[in-house]
Every structure is written in structure tokens, then in C-alpha cells.
Design a protein around this motif. Structure first.
Motif, short mmCIF file in Angstrom:
data_model
loop_
_atom_site.label_atom_id
_atom_site.label_comp_id
_atom_site.label_asym_id
_atom_site.label_seq_id
_atom_site.Cartn_x
_atom_site.Cartn_y
_atom_site.Cartn_z
N GLN A 269 1.32 -1.01 -0.03
CA GLN A 269 0.14 -0.34 -0.31
C GLN A 269 0.45 1.25 -0.33
O GLN A 269 1.85 0.95 -0.02
N VAL A 270 0.34 2.10 -0.64
CA VAL A 270 0.80 3.91 -0.19
C VAL A 270 0.00 4.41 0.09
O VAL A 270 -1.00 4.63 0.06
N TRP A 271 0.89 5.11 0.94
CA TRP A 271 0.23 6.49 2.23
C TRP A 271 0.28 7.20 1.54
O TRP A 271 1.46 8.09 0.47
N ALA A 272 -1.05 8.51 1.30
CA ALA A 272 -0.74 9.22 0.59
C ALA A 272 -1.96 10.52 0.66
O ALA A 272 -2.85 10.04 1.61
N HIS B 180 -5.71 10.06 -4.19
CA HIS B 180 -5.51 9.11 -4.79
C HIS B 180 -4.63 9.66 -6.01
O HIS B 180 -3.31 8.67 -6.10
N ALA C 299 -1.02 8.96 -4.41
CA ALA C 299 -0.43 8.38 -4.13
C ALA C 299 0.04 7.30 -5.99
O ALA C 299 0.92 6.58 -5.82
#
Length: 211
Positions: free
Chosen positions: A122-125, A128, A131
Motif C-alpha cells: 500500500q501507498v500512503w498519501a 488518490h 498516491a
């Protein structure tokens, strides 16, 4: 309190009384689990109107942990019986020392897409779009290039990799490309006293391969 009751334990909680995680609500959650094993905490919270307290009840009050379903091959009764027969045969015909001289082999298909787990990767941003800029998109080919790899494993280590990259693997390719590598490795490691264990893939159980 010690003078009056002989103890410093409080008869009631010093905090504000619970209005959601009550005994009645906990029992309702327990009853829901009895009716159906697969329970979504989100749906459960919506049904009981208890917001995120459903997760706290499951974890803290009932001491439960969420587990994902494991995928296993579907075995027929015949396959189960054969496995039991084979296991009993090994138990009665092999000592521990003999079992250490078995070379196990298998093949695995790899493609350029590789393995990807959307649950763990997963990518934290902040949103969207951000991300996606930071690697939040995993691109996959519809028909990626594939290669089959064969490998043998024993108590002494692994055989050299056999790359089967052109076409499908039939009994003749198995005889010409895989078995010589296994034979050379087994003889060099164990001498003339060892066993080659393969699975029931069609190239393995073909009459020419068996011969």
C-alpha cells in the motif's frame, strides 16, 4: 476505603458508564457470530448501530482475531485415500535416515507480472492522485511472457535450475532436460542410494517418463 471496606478496589468504573459496549450489545455480537461465521465488522456495526465499537467488541471483549481464508486444493475422496495410503507406506518402509535421501522436484510457472498483494503493498498519501504519483498504480500485461522453472530439493540442498522457456513441457522434454539434471545431482550427493520424488503431472506419469 480501606477503613470502610478493607479494599481499594472500586465497585464501579470511575469513567462514564458504557452506553454502547454493554453486556447486551456484546451478546448480540456473539449471537451474530453463531448465526454466520463470516461477519463483516462494517455490516455488523451498521446492523447494530454501534459505529466502530463492533471491532472493539470483537477484539477486546470477545478476544477474537480476524483471519483471512486460506486457499487449498480441492481433493476428491480418491485423492485423499491415495495420500493416506502413500503416507502410511512411507512410515512403514522408510527410516529417518532413508527419508533424508529423497530428492523432491517440482515445476513453477513465472511471468513478467510477478506476484502482487494489494492488501500488503500500500501507498500512503493525502489523496488518490498523489498516491498514483508515488507508485500507487500496478501495471499488468494481459498476456505476459511466461517461463517454467524446474527445481529439485533435498536435505543436502537444491539442484541447478532448469529453465523451460520454449513451448510447453511434454514427457520428452521432461526426459531430456529435467531428469538428467536430477540424476546427476542425486548421484553426486547421495551416490547410488537415493530416491527421486515427483508429483503426478502428466509429463511425470507418462509411460515413457516412468520407463
Amino acid at each position: 476505603m480501606i477503613a470502610e471496606t478493607g479494599s481499594i478496589e472500586l465497585s464501579t468504573s470511575p469513567g462514564r458508564p458504557r452506553i454502547i459496549r454493554t453486556k447486551n450489545t456484546i451478546q448480540k455480537v456473539k449471537n451474530s457470530l453463531k448465526r454466520k461465521k463470516r461477519v463483516s465488522t462494517r455490516k455488523l456495526a451498521s446492523e447494530l448501530k454501534i459505529s466502530r465499537s463492533a471491532q472493539r467488541i470483537l477484539k477486546n471483549d470477545l478476544g477474537l482475531t480476524s483471519y483471512k481464508k486460506r486457499i487449498e486444493p480441492l481433493l476428491t475422496d480418491t485423492q485423499k485415500a491415495k495420500r493416506t495410503t502413500f503416507a502410511n507406506w512411507v512410515r512403514h518402509n522408510f527410516s529417518k535416515e532413508q527419508s533424508m535421501r529423497i530428492l523432491f522436484s517440482d515445476e513453477k510457472m513465472f511471468d513478467l507480472n510477478g506476484m502482487y498483494n494489494c492488501q500488503n503493498d500500500q501507498v500512503w498519501a493525502v489523496n488518490h492522485v498523489e498516491a498514483d504519483k508515488n507508485g500507487g498504480v500496478e501495471q499488468k500485461q494481459q498476456f505476459p511472457q511466461k517461463v517454467m522453472v524446474s527445481l529439485g530439493i533435498s536435505s543436502e540442498g537444491a539442484t541447478p535450475l532448469v529453465i523451460l522457456d520454449n513451448g510447453t513441457v511434454n514427457c520428452q522434454r521432461y526426459i531430456d532436460e529435467v531428469l538428467p539434471v536430477a540424476l546427476k545431482y542425486g548421484n553426486s550427493v547421495f551416490g547410488d542410494d537415493w530416491m527421486f520424488q515427483q508429483n503426478t503431472a502428466k509429463p511425470h506419469i507418462h509411460q515413457l517418463s516412468q520407463k
